[in-house]
Design a protein around this motif. Structure first.
Motif, PDB file in Angstrom:
ATOM      1  N   ALA A   1       0.726  -1.208   0.016  1.00  0.00           N
ATOM      2  CA  ALA A   1       0.202   0.135  -0.183  1.00  0.00           C
ATOM      3  C   ALA A   1       1.084   1.258   0.005  1.00  0.00           C
ATOM      4  O   ALA A   1       0.529   2.278  -0.841  1.00  0.00           O
ATOM      5  CB  ALA A   1      -1.045  -0.175   1.131  1.00  0.00           C
ATOM      6  N   GLU A   2       1.975   1.113   0.600  1.00  0.00           N
ATOM      7  CA  GLU A   2       2.936   2.218   0.706  1.00  0.00           C
ATOM      8  C   GLU A   2       3.331   2.542  -0.620  1.00  0.00           C
ATOM      9  O   GLU A   2       3.527   3.741  -1.111  1.00  0.00           O
ATOM     10  CB  GLU A   2       4.025   2.169   1.722  1.00  0.00           C
ATOM     11  CG  GLU A   2       3.665   2.064   3.294  1.00  0.00           C
ATOM     12  CD  GLU A   2       4.888   1.693   3.911  1.00  0.00           C
ATOM     13  OE1 GLU A   2       5.986   2.305   3.736  1.00  0.00           O
ATOM     14  OE2 GLU A   2       4.579   1.176   4.884  1.00  0.00           O
ATOM     15  N   LEU A   3       3.593   1.521  -1.455  1.00  0.00           N
ATOM     16  CA  LEU A   3       4.454   1.523  -2.549  1.00  0.00           C
ATOM     17  C   LEU A   3       3.299   2.198  -3.644  1.00  0.00           C
ATOM     18  O   LEU A   3       3.579   3.203  -4.416  1.00  0.00           O
ATOM     19  CB  LEU A   3       4.664   0.197  -3.188  1.00  0.00           C
ATOM     20  CG  LEU A   3       5.676   0.213  -4.391  1.00  0.00           C
ATOM     21  CD1 LEU A   3       6.935   0.810  -4.434  1.00  0.00           C
ATOM     22  CD2 LEU A   3       5.841  -1.323  -5.007  1.00  0.00           C
ATOM     23  N   VAL A   4       2.182   1.962  -3.581  1.00  0.00           N
ATOM     24  CA  VAL A   4       1.009   2.612  -4.341  1.00  0.00           C
ATOM     25  C   VAL A   4       1.014   4.042  -4.024  1.00  0.00           C
ATOM     26  O   VAL A   4       0.870   4.806  -4.816  1.00  0.00           O
ATOM     27  CB  VAL A   4      -0.353   1.676  -3.916  1.00  0.00           C
ATOM     28  CG1 VAL A   4      -1.432   2.349  -4.824  1.00  0.00           C
ATOM     29  CG2 VAL A   4      -0.322   0.446  -4.584  1.00  0.00           C
ATOM     30  N   ALA A   5       0.987   4.308  -2.527  1.00  0.00           N
ATOM     31  CA  ALA A   5       0.778   5.700  -2.267  1.00  0.00           C
ATOM     32  C   ALA A   5       1.892   6.516  -2.795  1.00  0.00           C
ATOM     33  O   ALA A   5       1.799   7.618  -3.030  1.00  0.00           O
ATOM     34  CB  ALA A   5       0.606   5.973  -0.902  1.00  0.00           C
ATOM     35  N   ASN A   6       3.139   6.073  -2.899  1.00  0.00           N
ATOM     36  CA  ASN A   6       4.305   6.749  -3.477  1.00  0.00           C
ATOM     37  C   ASN A   6       4.423   6.730  -4.830  1.00  0.00           C
ATOM     38  O   ASN A   6       5.517   6.925  -5.397  1.00  0.00           O
ATOM     39  CB  ASN A   6       5.776   6.052  -2.706  1.00  0.00           C
ATOM     40  CG  ASN A   6       5.528   6.387  -1.326  1.00  0.00           C
ATOM     41  OD1 ASN A   6       5.296   7.564  -1.061  1.00  0.00           O
ATOM     42  ND2 ASN A   6       6.320   5.625  -0.612  1.00  0.00           N
ATOM     43  N   GLY A   7       3.303   6.013  -5.624  1.00  0.00           N
ATOM     44  CA  GLY A   7       3.361   6.011  -6.958  1.00  0.00           C
ATOM     45  C   GLY A   7       4.492   5.086  -7.648  1.00  0.00           C
ATOM     46  O   GLY A   7       5.074   5.176  -8.655  1.00  0.00           O
ATOM     47  N   GLY A   8       4.977   4.122  -6.616  1.00  0.00           N
ATOM     48  CA  GLY A   8       5.905   3.104  -7.483  1.00  0.00           C
ATOM     49  C   GLY A   8       7.223   3.440  -6.862  1.00  0.00           C
ATOM     50  O   GLY A   8       8.170   2.578  -6.995  1.00  0.00           O
ATOM     51  N   ARG A   9       7.349   4.723  -6.311  1.00  0.00           N
ATOM     52  CA  ARG A   9       8.719   4.931  -5.810  1.00  0.00           C
ATOM     53  C   ARG A   9       9.139   4.410  -4.455  1.00  0.00           C
ATOM     54  O   ARG A   9       8.126   4.190  -3.471  1.00  0.00           O
ATOM     55  CB  ARG A   9       8.837   6.426  -5.812  1.00  0.00           C
ATOM     56  CG  ARG A   9       9.000   7.267  -7.042  1.00  0.00           C
ATOM     57  CD  ARG A   9       9.062   8.660  -6.764  1.00  0.00           C
ATOM     58  NE  ARG A   9      10.348   8.964  -6.118  1.00  0.00           N
ATOM     59  CZ  ARG A   9      10.638  10.251  -5.752  1.00  0.00           C
ATOM     60  NH1 ARG A   9      10.042  11.315  -5.624  1.00  0.00           N
ATOM     61  NH2 ARG A   9      12.157  10.407  -5.248  1.00  0.00           N
ATOM     62  N   THR A  10      10.141   4.110  -4.179  1.00  0.00           N
ATOM     63  CA  THR A  10      10.515   3.638  -3.056  1.00  0.00           C
ATOM     64  C   THR A  10      11.545   4.424  -2.250  1.00  0.00           C
ATOM     65  O   THR A  10      12.345   5.604  -2.911  1.00  0.00           O
ATOM     66  CB  THR A  10      11.669   2.186  -2.987  1.00  0.00           C
ATOM     67  OG1 THR A  10      12.787   2.608  -4.045  1.00  0.00           O
ATOM     68  CG2 THR A  10      10.867   1.153  -3.865  1.00  0.00           C
ATOM     69  N   TYR A  11      11.829   4.629  -1.068  1.00  0.00           N
ATOM     70  CA  TYR A  11      12.323   5.702  -0.180  1.00  0.00           C
ATOM     71  C   TYR A  11      13.136   4.939   1.001  1.00  0.00           C
ATOM     72  O   TYR A  11      12.743   4.564   2.011  1.00  0.00           O
ATOM     73  CB  TYR A  11      11.393   6.419   0.626  1.00  0.00           C
ATOM     74  CG  TYR A  11      10.697   7.432  -0.433  1.00  0.00           C
ATOM     75  CD1 TYR A  11      11.256   8.714  -0.523  1.00  0.00           C
ATOM     76  CD2 TYR A  11       9.480   6.958  -1.035  1.00  0.00           C
ATOM     77  CE1 TYR A  11      10.606   9.639  -1.491  1.00  0.00           C
ATOM     78  CE2 TYR A  11       8.846   7.953  -1.878  1.00  0.00           C
ATOM     79  CZ  TYR A  11       9.317   9.374  -2.111  1.00  0.00           C
ATOM     80  OH  TYR A  11       8.727  10.188  -2.982  1.00  0.00           O
ATOM     81  N   PRO A  12      14.192   4.181   0.529  1.00  0.00           N
ATOM     82  CA  PRO A  12      15.101   3.385   1.359  1.00  0.00           C
ATOM     83  C   PRO A  12      15.425   4.163   2.746  1.00  0.00           C
ATOM     84  O   PRO A  12      15.568   3.312   3.845  1.00  0.00           O
ATOM     85  CB  PRO A  12      16.492   3.184   0.562  1.00  0.00           C
ATOM     86  CG  PRO A  12      15.971   3.495  -0.887  1.00  0.00           C
ATOM     87  CD  PRO A  12      14.923   4.431  -0.735  1.00  0.00           C
ATOM     88  N   GLN A  13      15.721   5.341   2.716  1.00  0.00           N
ATOM     89  CA  GLN A  13      15.843   5.985   4.034  1.00  0.00           C
ATOM     90  C   GLN A  13      14.913   5.866   5.132  1.00  0.00           C
ATOM     91  O   GLN A  13      15.281   6.004   6.378  1.00  0.00           O
ATOM     92  CB  GLN A  13      16.253   7.461   3.704  1.00  0.00           C
ATOM     93  CG  GLN A  13      14.823   8.378   3.426  1.00  0.00           C
ATOM     94  CD  GLN A  13      14.777   8.270   1.898  1.00  0.00           C
ATOM     95  OE1 GLN A  13      15.270   7.555   1.230  1.00  0.00           O
ATOM     96  NE2 GLN A  13      13.998   9.318   1.475  1.00  0.00           N
TER      97      GLN A  13
END
Length: 380
Positions: free
Chosen positions: A219-231
């Motif tokens: 769900a986080e990935l969808v909310a981020n538009g497919g972007r990841t935030y490793p930090q």
């Protein structure tokens, strides 16, 4: 067999398979919704009179709370400040492995109440809601599986509810209270199920996010538009090979003062255990008391008190914010009292659906038997 008949069969058997678990989980969820409001009324020690002086430092509160538990180390406790008009709490596990919570006046250190949470009403309700009092690994699949089935049933229920003709629409939105009890039961199941479907679906989905973290990550990935935030997923680590200077003050005091400076707007501050010197000590600063959405998270070196990591709500991605708000969404408190009322009603309706559905199935089964006997008598 038509498509709608096939959907009806699926709806029936899924409901019979998961009904008891859905009933228990939904009912306990409804009871737990207003636990803070109920406890504020029944547990007066949760409130204190605000004072102009600053609250005592965590080490002072921990010492007062552990005075009757000399075998418990302060480094293993959880300390929470709930704001100027609320008692602070120190939580720990005693020598008998009992979960103990001590409520204290944050300005004087006076112990207001000590509670064994194993026998606390809302702790028991929460345990039933989350695990049905089963072992965690078993409960994960029993409760999680039943919630997944419940979501499928909401979908199949909407298919069955959908009116074929325009003249049926009004009937689908209203309960015919003056009809026979079987018809009232039918309307309670269908009409209330329709009205509660969206909120009940959200409560079920956010519950699944807690049971299966991989779903929340998706769900986080969808909310981020497919972007990841490793930090945002990076885990703070302690370099045990690096020589550090020990803090000159108790670690909880260093943490509390640092968080007060860096998150001055936070009403609620939760300080975790100091650890064993090999893992970080964590602290969470929440903007609003008893709300868990808007928070800053810190990790500290367990010896020096140095800040190893700081994540601020304002800098979180959309997915990170969605993750933080999950609990408040699940309980409805993200919208305040109104949201809690909606969540409470949706949970009650969810608990009623297995009951009205079972009554509906049993009535049809008995009617079918009666019809079979009548045909037999006529043919004889």
């Amino acid at each position: 067999m038509t498509l709608k008949q096939a959907v009806g069969k699926v709806h029936l058997w899924l409901g019979l398979a998961s009904g008891l678990v859905v009933f228990i989980v939904s009912l306990t969820g409804a009871i737990f919704t207003f636990q803070d409001e109920i406890r504020d009324v029944t547990e007066p020690w949760r409130k204190v009179e605000a004072q102009a002086t600053a609250p005592l430092l965590p080490s002072r509160l921990q010492a007062a709370a552990l005075a009757r538990h000399p075998g418990v180390k302060a480094a293993t406790t959880w300390t929470t400040y709930f704001g100027p008009e609320r008692a602070a709490t120190v939580f720990f596990t005693d020598s008998a492995q009992m979960p103990i919570m001590v409520s204290l006046n944050p300005y004087t250190g006076q112990v207001l109440r000590e509670q064994n949470l194993r026998y606390h009403f809302f702790s028991i309700v929460q345990a039933i809601h989350m695990t049905l009092l089963l072992p965690e690994e078993v409960a994960k699949w029993v409760v999680g599986g039943s919630v997944i089935i419940f979501l499928l049933m909401l979908g199949t229920g909407l298919v069955l509810w959908w009116p074929k003709r325009k003249q049926e629409r009004k009937q689908r939105f209203t309960i015919k209270w003056g009809a026979r009890w079987r018809r009232v039961n039918y309307d309670l199941h269908n009409v209330l199920g329709f009205y509660a479907a969206s909120v009940a679906g959200l409560l079920a989905l956010t519950g699944l996010f807690m049971i299966f973290p991989v779903l929340l990550e998706s769900a986080e990935l969808v909310a981020n538009g497919g972007r990841t935030y490793p930090q945002e997923k990076a885990v703070a680590k302690v370099d045990t090979l690096q020589a550090v200077t020990a803090a000159t003050q108790p670690l909880p005091d260093v943490i509390y003062r640092t968080v007060q400076q860096r998150s001055p707007q936070a009403e609620m501050v939760l300080i975790g255990p100091a650890g064993n010197g090999k893992v970080p000590a964590y602290c969470w600063a929440y903007q609003k008391t008893l709300h868990y959405y808007h928070r800053d998270q810190y990790a500290f070196h367990p010896v020096s008190g140095q800040v190893l990591q700081a994540r601020f709500h304002a800098n979180q991605s959309n997915g990170g914010k969605l993750s933080d708000m999950n609990y408040d969404l699940h309980t409805g408190q993200i919208l305040g009292l109104g949201g809690k009322i909606v969540a409470f009603l949706a949970s009650l309706i969810s608990a009623s659906l297995p009951v009205t559905g079972t009554v509906l199935w049993w009535g049809r089964k008995q009617k079918s038997k009666a019809g079979g006997k009548k045909r037999h008598v006529v043919s004889a």
